[in-house]
Motif scaffolding. Structure first.
Motif, mmCIF file in Angstrom:
data_model
loop_
_atom_site.group_PDB
_atom_site.id
_atom_site.type_symbol
_atom_site.label_atom_id
_atom_site.label_comp_id
_atom_site.label_asym_id
_atom_site.label_seq_id
_atom_site.Cartn_x
_atom_site.Cartn_y
_atom_site.Cartn_z
ATOM 1 N N GLU A 60 17.588 7.757 39.380
ATOM 2 C CA GLU A 60 16.662 8.325 38.543
ATOM 3 C C GLU A 60 15.840 7.494 37.821
ATOM 4 O OE1 GLU A 60 14.160 10.754 36.922
ATOM 5 O OE2 GLU A 60 15.254 11.236 38.614
ATOM 6 N N LEU A 61 16.580 6.471 37.076
ATOM 7 C CA LEU A 61 15.843 5.393 36.426
ATOM 8 C C LEU A 61 14.795 4.516 37.377
ATOM 9 C CD1 LEU A 61 18.497 3.664 34.182
ATOM 10 C CD2 LEU A 61 16.953 5.236 33.438
ATOM 11 N N GLU A 62 15.276 4.456 38.354
ATOM 12 C CA GLU A 62 14.466 3.688 39.292
ATOM 13 C C GLU A 62 13.204 4.332 39.796
ATOM 14 O OE1 GLU A 62 15.505 0.937 43.155
ATOM 15 O OE2 GLU A 62 15.898 2.836 43.666
ATOM 16 N N ARG A 63 13.370 5.946 39.899
ATOM 17 C CA ARG A 63 12.228 6.684 40.148
ATOM 18 C C ARG A 63 11.124 6.769 39.080
ATOM 19 N NH1 ARG A 63 16.012 9.740 43.174
ATOM 20 N NH2 ARG A 63 16.801 10.780 41.241
ATOM 21 N N ALA A 65 11.017 4.025 36.798
ATOM 22 C CA ALA A 65 10.247 2.732 36.539
ATOM 23 C C ALA A 65 9.051 2.677 37.670
ATOM 24 C CB ALA A 65 11.370 1.825 36.687
ATOM 25 N N VAL A 66 9.552 3.123 38.889
ATOM 26 C CA VAL A 66 8.304 3.021 39.922
ATOM 27 C C VAL A 66 7.270 3.656 39.573
ATOM 28 C CG1 VAL A 66 7.917 3.424 42.362
ATOM 29 C CG2 VAL A 66 10.262 2.258 41.734
ATOM 30 N N ARG A 67 7.359 5.113 39.113
ATOM 31 C CA ARG A 67 6.191 5.845 38.977
ATOM 32 C C ARG A 67 5.494 5.180 37.569
ATOM 33 N NH1 ARG A 67 8.912 10.378 36.869
ATOM 34 N NH2 ARG A 67 9.992 10.310 38.912
ATOM 35 N N ALA A 68 6.116 4.834 36.676
ATOM 36 C CA ALA A 68 5.413 4.129 35.737
ATOM 37 C C ALA A 68 4.764 2.839 36.092
ATOM 38 C CB ALA A 68 6.463 3.769 34.397
ATOM 39 N N ALA A 69 5.391 1.932 37.021
ATOM 40 C CA ALA A 69 4.640 0.950 37.239
ATOM 41 C C ALA A 69 3.594 0.979 38.088
ATOM 42 C CB ALA A 69 5.780 -0.004 37.931
ATOM 43 N N VAL A 70 3.630 1.823 39.116
ATOM 44 C CA VAL A 70 2.421 2.123 39.988
ATOM 45 C C VAL A 70 1.143 2.722 39.195
ATOM 46 C CG1 VAL A 70 1.609 3.629 41.929
ATOM 47 C CG2 VAL A 70 3.642 2.413 42.010
ATOM 48 N N ALA A 71 1.528 3.335 38.095
ATOM 49 C CA ALA A 71 0.591 4.091 37.317
ATOM 50 C C ALA A 71 -0.174 2.938 36.342
ATOM 51 C CB ALA A 71 0.897 5.064 36.469
ATOM 52 N N GLU A 72 0.687 2.130 35.721
ATOM 53 C CA GLU A 72 0.251 0.953 34.817
ATOM 54 C C GLU A 72 0.011 -0.275 35.216
ATOM 55 O OE1 GLU A 72 3.406 3.162 31.869
ATOM 56 O OE2 GLU A 72 3.706 1.148 32.088
ATOM 57 N N HIS A 73 0.469 -0.716 36.220
ATOM 58 C CA HIS A 73 0.326 -2.223 36.443
ATOM 59 C C HIS A 73 -0.636 -2.697 37.606
ATOM 60 C CE1 HIS A 73 1.822 -6.331 36.414
ATOM 61 N NE2 HIS A 73 1.944 -6.443 37.821
ATOM 62 N N PRO A 74 -1.629 -3.333 37.279
ATOM 63 C CA PRO A 74 -2.764 -3.415 38.259
ATOM 64 C C PRO A 74 -2.546 -4.810 38.967
ATOM 65 C CG PRO A 74 -3.485 -4.240 35.969
ATOM 66 C CD PRO A 74 -1.930 -3.838 35.955
ATOM 67 N N GLY A 75 -1.510 -5.526 38.758
ATOM 68 C CA GLY A 75 -1.072 -6.772 39.445
ATOM 69 C C GLY A 75 -0.177 -6.831 40.610
ATOM 70 N N VAL A 76 0.768 -7.665 40.803
ATOM 71 C CA VAL A 76 1.708 -7.508 42.028
ATOM 72 C C VAL A 76 2.984 -7.040 41.298
ATOM 73 C CG1 VAL A 76 3.342 -8.928 43.486
ATOM 74 C CG2 VAL A 76 0.594 -9.654 42.836
ATOM 75 N N LEU A 77 3.349 -5.991 42.234
ATOM 76 C CA LEU A 77 4.472 -5.120 41.897
ATOM 77 C C LEU A 77 5.662 -5.384 42.974
ATOM 78 C CD1 LEU A 77 5.963 -2.928 40.089
ATOM 79 C CD2 LEU A 77 4.665 -1.337 41.439
ATOM 80 N N SER A 78 6.840 -5.832 42.593
ATOM 81 C CA SER A 78 8.056 -5.633 43.452
ATOM 82 C C SER A 78 9.022 -4.684 42.972
ATOM 83 C CB SER A 78 8.771 -6.876 43.352
ATOM 84 O OG SER A 78 8.230 -8.086 43.876
ATOM 85 N N LEU A 79 9.442 -3.773 44.263
ATOM 86 C CA LEU A 79 10.399 -2.592 44.130
ATOM 87 C C LEU A 79 11.906 -2.945 44.566
ATOM 88 C CD1 LEU A 79 8.374 0.305 45.464
ATOM 89 C CD2 LEU A 79 8.006 -0.707 43.260
ATOM 90 N N MET A 85 13.948 4.906 49.383
ATOM 91 C CA MET A 85 14.834 6.001 49.770
ATOM 92 C C MET A 85 14.480 7.258 49.034
ATOM 93 S SD MET A 85 16.819 4.295 51.747
ATOM 94 C CE MET A 85 18.349 5.650 52.022
ATOM 95 N N ASP A 86 13.666 7.127 48.129
ATOM 96 C CA ASP A 86 13.292 8.453 47.381
ATOM 97 C C ASP A 86 11.954 8.932 48.013
ATOM 98 O OD1 ASP A 86 13.188 10.330 45.068
ATOM 99 O OD2 ASP A 86 11.253 9.337 44.612
ATOM 100 N N PRO A 87 11.873 10.119 48.824
ATOM 101 C CA PRO A 87 10.632 10.635 49.263
ATOM 102 C C PRO A 87 9.490 10.673 48.461
ATOM 103 C CG PRO A 87 12.606 11.935 49.686
ATOM 104 C CD PRO A 87 12.986 11.173 48.682
ATOM 105 N N GLY A 88 9.681 11.001 46.922
ATOM 106 C CA GLY A 88 8.665 11.206 46.053
ATOM 107 C C GLY A 88 8.074 9.643 45.922
ATOM 108 N N THR A 89 8.758 8.588 45.710
ATOM 109 C CA THR A 89 8.379 7.088 45.790
ATOM 110 C C THR A 89 7.530 6.888 47.148
ATOM 111 O OG1 THR A 89 10.406 6.555 44.153
ATOM 112 C CG2 THR A 89 9.173 4.765 45.816
ATOM 113 N N ARG A 90 7.928 7.090 48.434
ATOM 114 C CA ARG A 90 7.219 7.032 49.450
ATOM 115 C C ARG A 90 5.888 7.577 49.570
ATOM 116 N NH1 ARG A 90 12.355 8.090 51.797
ATOM 117 N NH2 ARG A 90 11.589 10.074 52.941
ATOM 118 N N GLU A 91 5.891 8.929 48.786
ATOM 119 C CA GLU A 91 4.559 9.641 48.866
ATOM 120 C C GLU A 91 3.574 8.920 47.688
ATOM 121 O OE1 GLU A 91 1.825 12.410 49.455
ATOM 122 O OE2 GLU A 91 3.745 12.156 50.552
#
Length: 178
Positions: A60-63, A65-79, A85-91
């Motif tokens: 849940e923390l990972e979901r 964190a990914v949601r926030a980073a995709v929305a906020e970070h314009p640079g390079v992102l590592s997951l 594994m989370d369908p929402g993250t894949r979407e």
């Protein structure tokens, strides 16, 4: 398109953190790692989160964190290795410049060792790594715009291949067929 300029996915030992930092430097942008975000939010290392609160809490923390980073970070992102594994993250990753850094077991062991504090690899790490890759490889491939094999390549060579994969066709400057 808004969002990260590149999103790196792959298993432990693929080089996401090392290549991500090099790629960000080469592109003159920031680097962000969602595992580091999770540790900062939780105030403790990921192995302790697994031990103290369990994997569902970590995921849940990972979901988040990914949601926030995709929305906020314009640079390079590592997951983190299991984020896909989370369908929402894949979407969420659809349409983004996602690069799957593919690594084989021998290179992963050489790079990080399988005795490192990785909660999902605690018992019989080689067998467990293979099982995780069997489950995750189709998901890494599903979300990726491109796959970059890291075997036998230095971090700089992998970074070059990732840069080439992000350029429009015809603008390539490095050979990625290695």
């Amino acid at each position: 398109m808004s969002g990260p300029v590149a999103v790196l996915v792959g298993p432990p030992g693929a080089g996401k953190s090392t290549v991500g930092a090099l790629l960000a430097e080469r592109l003159g942008t920031g680097y962000r790692d969602t595992d580091a975000d999770i540790e900062r939010t939780a105030g403790k290392p990921i192995p302790e989160i697994f031990l103290d609160e369990g994997e569902p809490y970590f995921r849940e923390l990972e979901r988040q964190a990914v949601r926030a980073a995709v929305a906020e970070h314009p640079g390079v992102l590592s997951l983190g290795g299991g984020a896909v594994m989370d369908p929402g993250t894949r979407e969420l990753l659809k349409g983004l410049p996602v690069v799957f850094l593919d690594v084989d077991l021998a290179d992963a062991v050489r790079r990080v060792g399988l005795d490192a504090p990785r909660p999902l690899l605690a018992v019989n790490p080689r067998k467990r790594w293979r099982e995780l890759m069997e489950a995750r490889r189709p998901l890494y491939t599903e979300v990726a715009r491109v796959v970059v094999a890291t075997g036998g390549r230095s971090p700089a060579e992998v970074t070059d291949a990732v840069l080439d994969s992000l350029r429009p066709p015809g603008a390539r400057t490095h050979d990625t067929s290695q």
